[in-house]
Design an enzyme around this catalytic site. Structure first.
Site, PDB file in Angstrom:
ATOM      1  N   GLN A 143      -4.477  -1.727   9.615  1.00 51.75           N
ATOM      2  CA  GLN A 143      -4.446  -3.048   9.006  1.00 51.75           C
ATOM      3  C   GLN A 143      -4.993  -4.099   9.979  1.00 51.75           C
ATOM      4  O   GLN A 143      -4.612  -4.130  11.157  1.00 51.75           O
ATOM      5  CB  GLN A 143      -2.995  -3.395   8.588  1.00 51.75           C
ATOM      6  CG  GLN A 143      -2.857  -4.672   7.786  1.00 51.75           C
ATOM      7  CD  GLN A 143      -3.500  -4.602   6.392  1.00 51.75           C
ATOM      8  OE1 GLN A 143      -3.648  -3.538   5.812  1.00 51.75           O
ATOM      9  NE2 GLN A 143      -3.886  -5.740   5.871  1.00 51.75           N
TER      10      GLN A 143
ATOM     11  N   ASP B 190     -10.779   2.832   4.336  1.00 49.58           N
ATOM     12  CA  ASP B 190     -11.089   1.398   4.235  1.00 49.58           C
ATOM     13  C   ASP B 190     -12.603   1.162   4.151  1.00 49.58           C
ATOM     14  O   ASP B 190     -13.045   0.064   3.828  1.00 49.58           O
ATOM     15  CB  ASP B 190     -10.561   0.663   5.471  1.00 49.58           C
ATOM     16  CG  ASP B 190      -9.365  -0.220   5.148  1.00 49.58           C
ATOM     17  OD1 ASP B 190      -9.251  -0.663   3.996  1.00 49.58           O
ATOM     18  OD2 ASP B 190      -8.563  -0.477   6.062  1.00 49.58           O
TER      19      ASP B 190
ATOM     20  N   LYS C 213       0.836  -1.204   0.000  1.00 48.87           N
ATOM     21  CA  LYS C 213       0.000   0.000   0.000  1.00 48.87           C
ATOM     22  C   LYS C 213       0.874   1.260   0.000  1.00 48.87           C
ATOM     23  O   LYS C 213       0.602   2.220  -0.725  1.00 48.87           O
ATOM     24  CB  LYS C 213      -0.950  -0.017   1.206  1.00 48.87           C
ATOM     25  CG  LYS C 213      -2.035  -1.082   1.082  1.00 48.87           C
ATOM     26  CD  LYS C 213      -2.840  -1.321   2.360  1.00 48.87           C
ATOM     27  CE  LYS C 213      -3.804  -2.494   2.156  1.00 48.87           C
ATOM     28  NZ  LYS C 213      -4.595  -2.830   3.351  1.00 48.87           N
TER      29      LYS C 213
HETATM   30  N1  GUN Z   1      -6.919  -7.086   6.269  1.00 50.06           N
HETATM   31  C1  GUN Z   1      -7.317  -7.809   5.204  1.00 50.06           C
HETATM   32  N2  GUN Z   1      -7.849  -7.010   4.257  1.00 50.06           N
HETATM   33  C2  GUN Z   1      -7.794  -5.746   4.749  1.00 50.06           C
HETATM   34  C3  GUN Z   1      -8.195  -4.470   4.234  1.00 50.06           C
HETATM   35  O1  GUN Z   1      -8.743  -4.334   3.130  1.00 50.06           O
HETATM   36  N3  GUN Z   1      -7.959  -3.412   5.047  1.00 50.06           N
HETATM   37  C4  GUN Z   1      -7.381  -3.540   6.265  1.00 50.06           C
HETATM   38  N4  GUN Z   1      -7.207  -2.433   6.998  1.00 50.06           N
HETATM   39  N5  GUN Z   1      -7.008  -4.697   6.777  1.00 50.06           N
HETATM   40  C5  GUN Z   1      -7.215  -5.803   6.010  1.00 50.06           C
END
Ligand code: GUN
Length: 291
Positions: free
Chosen positions: A96, A119, A52
């Site tokens: 995350q 998110d 990311k």
């Molecule tokens: N863990 C697995 N997929 C995601 C996501 O799309 N965002 C976040 N913050 N954590 C995750």
């Protein structure tokens, strides 16, 4: 069978975003800034968060990686979140998941300012999504919509089976596929571990979205000829022949399912890169909303 190429499609989107960032810079507007919070040392999570941050560089965003120790208390994490909410430099941020067991994920999700929740996990954004109001869509479902849209896959009136009801993917995906929207208007069946006739439901589906996190769960006999199959799963499985010591497996038994499909996503290189592209789009949306 046509492969839904998430790598190429996400590169296309990132290029479009990079152009928009350049236009913003030329007008003297703020460069979008995404922050990513990671707690602990989960190998897969670290990989995703690093990807990311790298994507931010590629599109010309600023980024901050907030790496916190596994031992951080819930209160300390909530304090960090309050700081990010109040920091005018940060346009959007993610925490995350998963978080260590001693931290309540719901409390953390609720603490994120809805205006910075790129998110799309906050109940305010999820509620607005259900009502088809402007909001941040959760990145993985939004990425799947982009992929279906950019390959001009007809969804209206089709039957769609979503396998898995997670808060992050399955549940929002089911709502989005049923919405009255360009990609949507499906008749959706949301299935899960208690579903009795899963095989029969999948066999009748025009579109299957597998998001249960069980490697190679969806087999060839569960899919009808010509179906569109989207594989959200990405599980690390031990493989001593690989330098890393593991391989990545999707929720779909690709070799069996792919020959029957009209379209299918590979793993890796399908949904994963699309999640990151959506996060970049949401961050751009965040800075535009703040202006
Ligand atoms: N863990 C697995 N997929 C995601 C996501 O799309 N965002 C976040 N913050 N954590 C995750």
């Amino acid at each position: 069978m046509i492969l839904l190429d998430g790598n190429k499609t996400s590169d296309d989107i990132k290029l479009e975003i990079a152009q928009r960032v350049e236009e913003r810079k030329a007008k003297g507007k703020k460069v979008p800034h995404l922050a990513a919070v990671i707690v602990g040392n989960n190998g897969a999570s670290l990989t995703y968060v690093n990807a990311k941050v790298k994507a931010c560089e590629k599109v010309g965003f600023e980024s901050s990686l907030v790496a916190l120790p596994e031992t951080i208390t819930e209160n300390e994490l909530l304090q960090k979140i309050a700081e990010l909410n109040n920091d005018p430099k940060i346009d959007g941020y993610i925490v995350q998941l998963p978080l260590p067991k001693h931290i309540d994920e719901h409390k953390v999700t609720l603490a994120v300012s809805p205006a910075k929740d790129v998110d799309g996990f906050h109940p305010e954004n999820l509620g607005r999504m259900v009502l088809n109001l402007p909001c941040f869509l959760p990145a993985t479902p939004a990425g799947i919509l982009q992929l279906l849209d950019r390959y001009n896959i007809e969804t209206s009136g089709k039957s769609c089976v979503v396998v898995g009801r997670s808060h992050i993917v399955g549940s929002p995906m089911s709502i989005l596929m049923a919405r009255n929207s360009k990609v949507g208007n499906c008749t959706v069946t949301l299935t899960h571990s208690k579903t009795k006739n899963l095989k029969e439901l999948c066999q009748q589906a025009d579109i299957i979205i597998a998001a249960l996190g069980k490697p190679e769960f969806l087999t060839g006999d569960m899919v009808k000829q010509g179906a569109v199959v989207v594989d959200v799963g990405i599980t690390r499985v031990d493989d001593p022949t690989k330098k890393s010591g593991f391989k990545l497996l999707g929720d779909v038994k690709f070799d069996e399912v792919a020959p029957k499909c009209s379209y299918i996503t590979p793993v890796p290189g399908g949904v994963g890169p699309m999640t990151i592209a959506s996060l970049m789009l949401n961050t751009l949306q965040a800075v535009e909303m703040r202006e």
